[in-house]
Structures are given as structure tokens and as C-alpha cells.
Design a protein around this motif. Structure first.
Motif, PDB file in Angstrom:
ATOM      1  N   GLY A  74       0.815  -1.204   0.000  1.00 54.12           N
ATOM      2  CA  GLY A  74       0.000   0.000   0.000  1.00 54.12           C
ATOM      3  C   GLY A  74       0.850   1.255   0.000  1.00 54.12           C
ATOM      4  N   ILE A  75       0.211   2.375   0.308  1.00 50.89           N
ATOM      5  CA  ILE A  75       0.886   3.664   0.285  1.00 50.89           C
ATOM      6  C   ILE A  75       2.045   3.700   1.274  1.00 50.89           C
ATOM      7  N   VAL A  76       1.902   3.062   2.423  1.00 52.09           N
ATOM      8  CA  VAL A  76       2.976   3.096   3.418  1.00 52.09           C
ATOM      9  C   VAL A  76       4.180   2.297   2.926  1.00 52.09           C
ATOM     10  N   ALA A  77       3.932   1.139   2.311  1.00 56.27           N
ATOM     11  CA  ALA A  77       5.039   0.355   1.753  1.00 56.27           C
ATOM     12  C   ALA A  77       5.779   1.150   0.688  1.00 56.27           C
ATOM     13  N   SER A  78       5.046   1.862  -0.142  1.00 54.30           N
ATOM     14  CA  SER A  78       5.698   2.652  -1.184  1.00 54.30           C
ATOM     15  C   SER A  78       6.526   3.774  -0.585  1.00 54.30           C
ATOM     16  N   ARG A  79       6.076   4.364   0.526  1.00 53.02           N
ATOM     17  CA  ARG A  79       6.830   5.430   1.168  1.00 53.02           C
ATOM     18  C   ARG A  79       8.073   4.889   1.865  1.00 53.02           C
ATOM     19  N   VAL A  80       7.959   3.721   2.486  1.00 53.03           N
ATOM     20  CA  VAL A  80       9.124   3.104   3.120  1.00 53.03           C
ATOM     21  C   VAL A  80      10.169   2.760   2.064  1.00 53.03           C
ATOM     22  N   LEU A  81       9.727   2.216   0.936  1.00 53.29           N
ATOM     23  CA  LEU A  81      10.665   1.914  -0.148  1.00 53.29           C
ATOM     24  C   LEU A  81      11.333   3.179  -0.665  1.00 53.29           C
ATOM     25  N   GLN A  82      10.553   4.237  -0.811  1.00 47.46           N
ATOM     26  CA  GLN A  82      11.138   5.492  -1.284  1.00 47.46           C
ATOM     27  C   GLN A  82      12.207   5.990  -0.319  1.00 47.46           C
ATOM     28  N   ARG A  83      11.952   5.882   0.993  1.00 49.66           N
ATOM     29  CA  ARG A  83      12.942   6.312   1.977  1.00 49.66           C
ATOM     30  C   ARG A  83      14.214   5.467   1.869  1.00 49.66           C
ATOM     31  N   LEU A  84      14.056   4.145   1.749  1.00 50.53           N
ATOM     32  CA  LEU A  84      15.212   3.266   1.637  1.00 50.53           C
ATOM     33  C   LEU A  84      16.020   3.566   0.375  1.00 50.53           C
ATOM     34  N   ILE A  85      15.314   3.809  -0.730  1.00 49.51           N
ATOM     35  CA  ILE A  85      15.998   4.092  -1.993  1.00 49.51           C
ATOM     36  C   ILE A  85      16.651   5.466  -1.950  1.00 49.51           C
ATOM     37  N   ASP A  86      15.935   6.448  -1.407  1.00 53.99           N
ATOM     38  CA  ASP A  86      16.517   7.793  -1.268  1.00 53.99           C
ATOM     39  C   ASP A  86      17.825   7.743  -0.483  1.00 53.99           C
ATOM     40  N   ARG A  96      19.800   5.187   0.085  1.00 59.26           N
ATOM     41  CA  ARG A  96      20.838   4.420  -0.617  1.00 59.26           C
ATOM     42  C   ARG A  96      21.511   5.267  -1.687  1.00 59.26           C
ATOM     43  N   GLU A  97      20.713   5.988  -2.458  1.00 62.00           N
ATOM     44  CA  GLU A  97      21.266   6.774  -3.557  1.00 62.00           C
ATOM     45  C   GLU A  97      21.923   8.063  -3.057  1.00 62.00           C
ATOM     46  N   ARG A  98      21.369   8.664  -2.027  1.00 62.13           N
ATOM     47  CA  ARG A  98      21.905   9.936  -1.535  1.00 62.13           C
ATOM     48  C   ARG A  98      23.240   9.740  -0.815  1.00 62.13           C
ATOM     49  N   TYR A  99      23.347   8.654  -0.050  1.00 67.64           N
ATOM     50  CA  TYR A  99      24.545   8.465   0.771  1.00 67.64           C
ATOM     51  C   TYR A  99      25.462   7.350   0.267  1.00 67.64           C
ATOM     52  N   GLY A 100      25.146   6.789  -0.897  1.00 66.74           N
ATOM     53  CA  GLY A 100      25.991   5.741  -1.449  1.00 66.74           C
ATOM     54  C   GLY A 100      25.987   4.469  -0.629  1.00 66.74           C
ATOM     55  N   LEU A 101      24.838   4.086  -0.082  1.00 68.54           N
ATOM     56  CA  LEU A 101      24.744   2.893   0.757  1.00 68.54           C
ATOM     57  C   LEU A 101      24.662   1.634  -0.101  1.00 68.54           C
ATOM     58  N   ARG A 102      24.748   0.495   0.571  1.00 64.77           N
ATOM     59  CA  ARG A 102      24.664  -0.789  -0.129  1.00 64.77           C
ATOM     60  C   ARG A 102      23.499  -1.629   0.393  1.00 64.77           C
ATOM     61  N   THR A 103      22.426  -0.983   0.752  1.00 62.50           N
ATOM     62  CA  THR A 103      21.243  -1.663   1.276  1.00 62.50           C
ATOM     63  C   THR A 103      20.604  -2.549   0.204  1.00 62.50           C
ATOM     64  N   GLN A 104      20.261  -3.765   0.592  1.00 61.64           N
ATOM     65  CA  GLN A 104      19.506  -4.683  -0.255  1.00 61.64           C
ATOM     66  C   GLN A 104      18.068  -4.757   0.273  1.00 61.64           C
ATOM     67  N   ILE A 105      17.114  -4.711  -0.656  1.00 60.25           N
ATOM     68  CA  ILE A 105      15.694  -4.701  -0.276  1.00 60.25           C
ATOM     69  C   ILE A 105      15.003  -5.930  -0.843  1.00 60.25           C
ATOM     70  N   VAL A 106      14.372  -6.713   0.017  1.00 61.86           N
ATOM     71  CA  VAL A 106      13.513  -7.824  -0.395  1.00 61.86           C
ATOM     72  C   VAL A 106      12.074  -7.411  -0.111  1.00 61.86           C
ATOM     73  N   HIS A 107      11.262  -7.347  -1.139  1.00 58.44           N
ATOM     74  CA  HIS A 107       9.887  -6.897  -0.986  1.00 58.44           C
ATOM     75  C   HIS A 107       8.942  -8.071  -1.194  1.00 58.44           C
ATOM     76  N   LEU A 108       8.236  -8.469  -0.130  1.00 59.19           N
ATOM     77  CA  LEU A 108       7.342  -9.619  -0.176  1.00 59.19           C
ATOM     78  C   LEU A 108       5.914  -9.182  -0.481  1.00 59.19           C
ATOM     79  N   PHE A 109       5.366  -9.679  -1.577  1.00 58.30           N
ATOM     80  CA  PHE A 109       3.975  -9.439  -1.970  1.00 58.30           C
ATOM     81  C   PHE A 109       3.165 -10.696  -1.681  1.00 58.30           C
ATOM     82  N   ARG A 110       2.131 -10.558  -0.888  1.00 60.12           N
ATOM     83  CA  ARG A 110       1.220 -11.681  -0.697  1.00 60.12           C
ATOM     84  C   ARG A 110       0.333 -11.854  -1.929  1.00 60.12           C
ATOM     85  N   THR A 111      -0.109 -10.721  -2.506  1.00 66.20           N
ATOM     86  CA  THR A 111      -0.847 -10.706  -3.763  1.00 66.20           C
ATOM     87  C   THR A 111      -0.050  -9.891  -4.759  1.00 66.20           C
ATOM     88  N   TYR A 112       0.242 -10.465  -5.915  1.00 64.09           N
ATOM     89  CA  TYR A 112       1.094  -9.799  -6.899  1.00 64.09           C
ATOM     90  C   TYR A 112       0.248  -9.413  -8.106  1.00 64.09           C
TER      91      TYR A 112
END
Length: 507
Positions: free
Chosen positions: A251-263, A265-281
């Protein structure tokens, strides 16, 4: 127990109908008030705003709340779910809690304040040539504060924790308030009123069963978190060393959390890996009929707002009002569900993340959560399309939502047990067309409710800015018929809008 202790006696606790003498015998001070609203969030605020515009004096109403301001809980939830003050929320330009007329819209106000035509151009070209306009959280809070000052909200605020609402012998209600410690000689006070309004929001956080079981078994509160609870430490730790995060929800909260993680990672040159689990795809447009299809793709269901626009004031709203409870349940299952806006900037972020192979969407069911030998988290998943998998991570962020079950809330649970209220097909309070709680009537007294606790009735979009205003207007109409307030005809409406625009108090 001393009769002068000012606390609830066993007789009060077990009685569904209280007489004045029974309350006074317990030593609980009683204060008379015509209308009491419980909650103190935006639901309470919108009702008080409408009633003040209709001419009700501040001395006739009280709002009982643990919050210091009507936007406090909303601001907290948006902030911890990665919608800080400078970000835009998921709301329409005309959905203004501070302005029942919706004019000027947020886009007009932002254009005026910033001396820019950009918000106006976005509204004029949405959604074909631009994303839907939505206001910044800071603008919402600032305008609500202005309106709270204008209507004298602070004069009506009584701080404390509401314990229960019980019917009064002879009509009306007693609302029991526990004031802040040290604020008075007794533990409780009682407000005796003809009308009560409940806008208590969500009872608490909602965790998926496997996450709840793991948290309880391991006593884990640091690495397995809900997006609606403080979890800034997750982003802080990822900024210090590489890590893997499992995100659950679509939902909207998942999309915002992903945006924060991506922001980050890209802003500070991090190496974060993200696994996103969808119950319904979701792989594309979906829905039972051509006119009720919703766009989707890459696992997500896309929708600009929490509900289709017609649910707020169009064909769908009219259908819900006319429908039987069974048909309402069917309609709700068709149009509700987990969705997020399809914003171009966020879509491009996900494309970059997929190309870089550090964002991994997975369609699977979670079987259990456990600990790896090195102490990290292991999520065991099963899928019809692949072999069972194990996802080792440093953190899990649950973005599945808020809990709205009534027994989880003390006041609502007491209302079901002693107040005559009953649940609807959705498990929420059953209310009438004016948001009166059915079964809780008492003589000439009426108990109303609005917000999340009233989902599944005649109005679909109750948990929204427009939904809370719709409920407030309907409640005010009913109160006008009962002689509590005046109407809101064209002349008064225009005159009150002028006073609003000039920031002058209601008259």
C-alpha cells in the motif's frame, strides 16, 4: 473503597444504566455539558468546526483527549510512516479539514503562498499530463492550527483519558474521564451530556500473525517493526553498515518506506539490499467489470486516493447509501483494498533499483520467522510458482496497516458490552444515516460516531478528510433537527465563509 475516592465502584462498573445519585455516591464530580466529543483528533475537530460555524458556543461543547492538538496523532502516524512535514500526502486538493467549503483549494493556497502557478497547472492537467496534486503535510497542519485558533478549539479541550461512556437514567450519557495525574483531588470526573460523539481512530497497530508470534516469542521490538511505530533506528543502522531489509505490504505506506530506503541508498551511497514480499502480486489492470477496473503492475494496485473519487461524492456514494448491508459488503470488497498512487518519480526509482539488482520483489506466502545461527532474521516463504525460499535479513518492516477491531479499544468494547451498540457486517459500529450509533440511543440523548470505527455502513470513505467532514455535516443536520444548532443555508454559509477567509471567529 471510600465513597469520597472519586473512582469507579463495582456497582458502576457492572451497571449499564447509571443514575445521578449512583455517580455522586462514588465521589465522582459531575459536570454538565451539552455535547461531548471523545478522541480529540481530526474527527472531533471537524465536528466542532461545523458546529461552531453553525453558531454553537464553545461553552456548550467539550473535546476529551490525551492529545495536545487535533493534528497530533495524524502528524505522528504520517511522520513515522515516512510522510514527514515536507512530503505530500495522499489527499485531494479540495479535501480540507479546516475548510468545509473546500475553496480555495490547497493547490490555490500553495500557488498563492509560493507565488507559483505550478500547483495550478498540475491540477489543470491531472491525471493525464501530470500526477494528481496532493498537499504537503505541513500545509495541512498549519491550516488546521489556524482554524483551531479561529473557532476557539483550545477553550473546548479537556485533557485526559476517557474510560467509558454509559447511559444515564432519564436520558443522555455519562462520559468518564481520567484527568492527568495531579490535576485534581479525584481520580475520575464525569461529564453529563445529552449528546456524545466518538472519533477514537484506530485502536492500535496491526501485525501479521507470523510477525506477532515472532515478536512475542523472541521479545523482539528492535529489528521487527511496524511502519506505524517509531523505526528511525532502522534507517540509521543501514546508514552505518550494509544490510538487508524485508518489506511487507503493498500500500501507500510500503511505497513510502521503499522510497525512503531508496533515497538513503542513492543519496549516501549505501549498499542496502531490499527484499519486498507481496502476498498478492498484481501484474496489470484488474477488476470485475470494465468500468470498475483498477490499474496495476509490478505487484502493485494503483489508485490515486484511498477510494475511487465517486465514493466521496458521486455515483458510488449514492449506491452505498441505497444498498442493503449485504450489497454494501460486496461493493466494499470490489472497490476497497490495498493500493498506492502511481507517481512517476517513485516508479523511476523502482526501475533503477530493479536494474541495479538491489530491489527484489517476491510473490510468496510467509510461513514463519526465525533466527539464523548468526542471530539475523530468517523469513521462510512458500510460493505456488517456485520452491520454498529463505530470506535472511537484518530488519523486517511490516507495512500492512492499523488495527481497527473494536474489542481492542476500551471505550468501544465497553459500548458493545453496556451501551447497546452492535457491530455491522464489517465488524465496526452500526450507525444510521446521520452516523448515530444504532442501539445506543437513550431518551432524548444520541451517541454519534465517525471515522474508522464506522466503516462498512452507508458511507464508504469514512477514514479520510472528506469522510470525516461528511460525517460532521450529517451529524450537524441531525443535531439541528433536535434543536441543538442552527442550519447552514446559503446566506449563513456565504457569511461564514467570508469570516473564515478573514480569519475572524464564527458568529
Amino acid at each position: 473503597m471510600s465513597v469520597s475516592s472519586g473512582d469507579l465502584t463495582p456497582e458502576l462498573l457492572h451497571s449499564s444504566l447509571w443514575g445521578d445519585a449512583l455517580v455522586e455516591a462514588a465521589g465522582i464530580p459531575v459536570y454538565d455539558m451539552q455535547l461531548v466529543t471523545v478522541g480529540g483528533g481530526l474527527g472531533s475537530f471537524t465536528l466542532l468546526d461545523v458546529l461552531r460555524i453553525r453558531g454553537v458556543a464553545t461553552s456548550a461543547m467539550r473535546v476529551l483527549s490525551t492529545s495536545d492538538s487535533p493534528w497530533q496523532t495524524w502528524e505522528y502516524l504520517t511522520r513515522v510512516s515516512q510522510l514527514p512535514a515536507h512530503e505530500r500526502i495522499r489527499s485531494d486538493s479540495g479535501a480540507r479539514p479546516d475548510n468545509i467549503w473546500g475553496f480555495p483549494s490547497y493547490a490555490v493556497q500553495e500557488a498563492w503562498q509560493d507565488r507559483s502557478v505550478r500547483p495550478l497547472l498540475q491540477v489543470l492537467t491531472e491525471p493525464v499530463m501530470a500526477d494528481f496534486y496532493s498537499p504537503k503535510a505541513a500545509l495541512v497542519m498549519r491550516t488546521v492550527q489556524r482554524e483551531a485558533d479561529r473557532i476557539g478549539y483550545w477553550q473546548m479541550l479537556a485533557k485526559g483519558q476517557v474510560r467509558m461512556v454509559r447511559k444515564r437514567l432519564g436520558g443522555g450519557y455519562f462520559t468518564i474521564l481520567t484527568p492527568p495525574a495531579g490535576s485534581g483531588p479525584t481520580k475520575r470526573v464525569a461529564l453529563r451530556s445529552r449528546f456524545v460523539h466518538l472519533a477514537v481512530g484506530y485502536p492500535g497497530l496491526k501485525f501479521l500473525d507470523d510477525l506477532q508470534e515472532f515478536r512475542q516469542r523472541q521479545g523482539e521490538r528492535y529489528r521487527v517493526v511496524n511502519a506505524y511505530e517509531p523505526h528511525e533506528h532502522v534507517y540509521d543502522q543501514l546508514s552505518k553498515r550494509p544490510g538487508v531489509v524485508v518489506v511487507r505490504g503493498a500500500g501507500i505506506v510500503a511505497s513510502r518506506v521503499l522510497q525512503r530506503l531508496i533515497d538513503d541508498r542513492e543519496r549516501y551511497g549505501l549498499r542496502t539490499q531490499i527484499v519486498h514480499l507481496f502476498r498478492t502480486y498484481v501484474t496489470g489492470s484488474h477488476g470485475p467489470h470494465a468500468f470498475m477496473r483498477r490499474k496495476g503492475g509490478d505487484g502493485w494496485a494503483y489508485q490515486a486516493f484511498t477510494m475511487p473519487k465517486s465514493a466521496f461524492g458521486g455515483q458510488l456514494k449514492a449506491q452505498f447509501r441505497r444498498a442493503t448491508p449485504e450489497r454494501r459488503a460486496r461493493l466494499a470488497s470490489l472497490v476497497a483494498g490495498t493500493t498506492t498512487p502511481k507517481l512517476s518519480g517513485w516508479q523511476e526509482q523502482l526501475r533503477r533499483a530493479r536494474r541495479g539488482n538491489w530491489y527484489h520483489p517476491v510473490h510468496a506466502e510467509v510461513e514463519r520467522i526465525d533466527l539464523a545461527p548468526d542471530g539475523r532474521l530468517v523469513t521462510y516463504t512458500n510460493s505456488a510458482n517456485s520452491a520454498p525460499m529463505q530470506h535472511v535479513s537484518d530488519f523486517i518492516i511490516d507495512c500492512t496497516g492499523l488495527e481497527a477491531d473494536m474489542p481492542e479499544h476500551r471505550v468501544l468494547d465497553d459500548l458493545l458490552r453496556h451501551g447497546g451498540a452492535r457491530p455491522n457486517k464489517a465488524g465496526r459500529l452500526q450507525v444510521g444515516e446521520h452516523f448515530e450509533v444504532l442501539g445506543a440511543e437513550n431518551g432524548d440523548g444520541v451517541l454519534y460516531a465517525s471515522g474508522a470505527a464506522t466503516a462498512g455502513n452507508h458511507f464508504l470513505a469514512v477514514d479520510s478528510f472528506i469522510g470525516m467532514q461528511t460525517a460532521a455535516l450529517d451529524i450537524a443536520d441531525d443535531l439541528a433537527g433536535r434543536g441543538f444548532c442552527g442550519g447552514l443555508g446559503p446566506v449563513r454559509s456565504v457569511s461564514q465563509w467570508i469570516r473564515w477567509a478573514a480569519n475572524r471567529g464564527p458568529a
